[in-house]
Motif scaffolding. Structure first.
Motif, PDB file in Angstrom:
ATOM      1  N   ALA A  23       2.627   8.412   4.757  1.00  0.00           N
ATOM      2  CA  ALA A  23       1.910   9.817   5.534  1.00  0.00           C
ATOM      3  C   ALA A  23       0.699  10.030   4.951  1.00  0.00           C
ATOM      4  N   ALA A  24       0.998  10.071   3.301  1.00  0.00           N
ATOM      5  CA  ALA A  24      -0.118  10.715   2.446  1.00  0.00           C
ATOM      6  C   ALA A  24      -1.404   9.693   2.421  1.00  0.00           C
ATOM      7  N   CYS A  25      -1.157   8.475   2.486  1.00  0.00           N
ATOM      8  CA  CYS A  25      -2.200   7.499   2.582  1.00  0.00           C
ATOM      9  C   CYS A  25      -2.760   7.708   4.045  1.00  0.00           C
ATOM     10  N   HIS A  26      -2.210   7.771   4.970  1.00  0.00           N
ATOM     11  CA  HIS A  26      -2.861   7.697   6.298  1.00  0.00           C
ATOM     12  C   HIS A  26      -3.592   9.049   6.441  1.00  0.00           C
ATOM     13  N   ALA A  27      -2.920  10.067   5.751  1.00  0.00           N
ATOM     14  CA  ALA A  27      -3.823  11.306   5.749  1.00  0.00           C
ATOM     15  C   ALA A  27      -5.257  11.266   5.463  1.00  0.00           C
ATOM     16  N   HIS A  28      -5.432  10.439   4.237  1.00  0.00           N
ATOM     17  CA  HIS A  28      -6.630  10.209   3.649  1.00  0.00           C
ATOM     18  C   HIS A  28      -7.470   9.053   4.225  1.00  0.00           C
ATOM     19  N   GLY A  29      -6.947   8.358   5.170  1.00  0.00           N
ATOM     20  CA  GLY A  29      -7.340   7.401   5.727  1.00  0.00           C
ATOM     21  C   GLY A  29      -7.467   6.086   5.106  1.00  0.00           C
ATOM     22  N   TRP A  30      -6.494   5.871   4.116  1.00  0.00           N
ATOM     23  CA  TRP A  30      -6.055   4.944   3.481  1.00  0.00           C
ATOM     24  C   TRP A  30      -5.096   3.918   4.114  1.00  0.00           C
ATOM     25  N   ARG A  31      -5.545   2.581   4.191  1.00  0.00           N
ATOM     26  CA  ARG A  31      -4.730   1.704   4.901  1.00  0.00           C
ATOM     27  C   ARG A  31      -4.239   0.649   4.071  1.00  0.00           C
ATOM     28  N   LEU A  32      -3.167  -0.381   4.405  1.00  0.00           N
ATOM     29  CA  LEU A  32      -2.897  -1.466   3.507  1.00  0.00           C
ATOM     30  C   LEU A  32      -3.901  -2.703   4.083  1.00  0.00           C
ATOM     31  N   PRO A  33      -4.165  -3.574   3.394  1.00  0.00           N
ATOM     32  CA  PRO A  33      -4.837  -4.650   4.074  1.00  0.00           C
ATOM     33  C   PRO A  33      -4.391  -5.315   5.210  1.00  0.00           C
ATOM     34  N   ARG A  34      -5.220  -5.789   6.103  1.00  0.00           N
ATOM     35  CA  ARG A  34      -4.527  -6.527   7.274  1.00  0.00           C
ATOM     36  C   ARG A  34      -4.809  -7.948   7.235  1.00  0.00           C
ATOM     37  N   ASN A  35      -5.682  -8.499   6.094  1.00  0.00           N
ATOM     38  CA  ASN A  35      -5.797  -9.825   5.843  1.00  0.00           C
ATOM     39  C   ASN A  35      -4.678 -10.461   5.281  1.00  0.00           C
ATOM     40  N   PRO A  36      -4.043 -11.341   5.909  1.00  0.00           N
ATOM     41  CA  PRO A  36      -2.820 -12.030   5.145  1.00  0.00           C
ATOM     42  C   PRO A  36      -2.987 -12.151   3.926  1.00  0.00           C
ATOM     43  N   ARG A  37      -4.040 -12.830   3.335  1.00  0.00           N
ATOM     44  CA  ARG A  37      -4.383 -13.173   2.015  1.00  0.00           C
ATOM     45  C   ARG A  37      -4.320 -12.167   0.902  1.00  0.00           C
ATOM     46  N   ALA A  38      -5.078 -10.900   1.347  1.00  0.00           N
ATOM     47  CA  ALA A  38      -5.070  -9.687   0.628  1.00  0.00           C
ATOM     48  C   ALA A  38      -3.889  -8.940   0.788  1.00  0.00           C
ATOM     49  N   ALA A  39      -3.021  -9.199   1.656  1.00  0.00           N
ATOM     50  CA  ALA A  39      -1.637  -8.295   1.746  1.00  0.00           C
ATOM     51  C   ALA A  39      -0.658  -9.125   0.887  1.00  0.00           C
ATOM     52  N   SER A  40      -0.890 -10.374   0.603  1.00  0.00           N
ATOM     53  CA  SER A  40       0.101 -10.999  -0.201  1.00  0.00           C
ATOM     54  C   SER A  40      -0.117 -10.569  -1.841  1.00  0.00           C
ATOM     55  N   LEU A  41      -1.301  -9.771  -2.042  1.00  0.00           N
ATOM     56  CA  LEU A  41      -1.556  -9.274  -3.376  1.00  0.00           C
ATOM     57  C   LEU A  41      -0.958  -7.858  -3.465  1.00  0.00           C
ATOM     58  N   ALA A  42      -0.479  -7.270  -2.433  1.00  0.00           N
ATOM     59  CA  ALA A  42       0.048  -5.935  -2.196  1.00  0.00           C
ATOM     60  C   ALA A  42       1.162  -5.853  -3.527  1.00  0.00           C
TER      61      ALA A  42
END
Length: 118
Positions: A33-52
């Motif tokens: 919720a705090a991330c979304h309040a600042h407009g920060w999102r997880l990467p949608r790209n599957p390759r970048a998401a694997s780096l999470a």
């Protein structure tokens, strides 16, 4: 427990999430919720998401974008004295420009604030 965690600011959530894995799982919803309040999102790209990093991606996302000193949104990159170095972490405007203790600590670690901003 959720009511207590809901009353914490992001810094408190980050600290509470380090107590144990079960607390970290509880804090993750609030960090999202705090991330979304600042407009920060997880990467949608599957390759970048694997780096999470790890099982708590929103905590990692918040810490990546937050001021290292006060946990509010970071605006200025802190780099090694070599200007071409990648950003080590971020600082907000208040911490970058007004907090002398932060500046002295950075100098001791051979770091500099990129005042151009992000």
């Amino acid at each position: 427990a959720q009511a207590v965690l809901g009353a914490l600011d992001p810094e408190g959530l980050a600290r509470a999430g380090r107590v144990c894995a079960s607390w970290a799982r509880l804090c993750e919803e609030h960090m999202e919720a705090a991330c979304h309040a600042h407009g920060w999102r997880l990467p949608r790209n599957p390759r970048a998401a694997s780096l999470a990093p790890g099982p708590f991606p929103y905590r990692a996302l918040y810490l990546k974008h937050a001021c290292r000193s006060c946990f509010c949104p970071g605006e200025f990159a802190v780099r090694r004295v070599n200007r071409h170095a990648h950003a080590e972490f971020l600082l907000c405007k208040r911490c970058a420009l007004q907090r002398e203790g932060v500046k002295r600590g950075l100098e001791r670690m051979n770091l500099t604030i990129d005042l151009v901003g992000l």
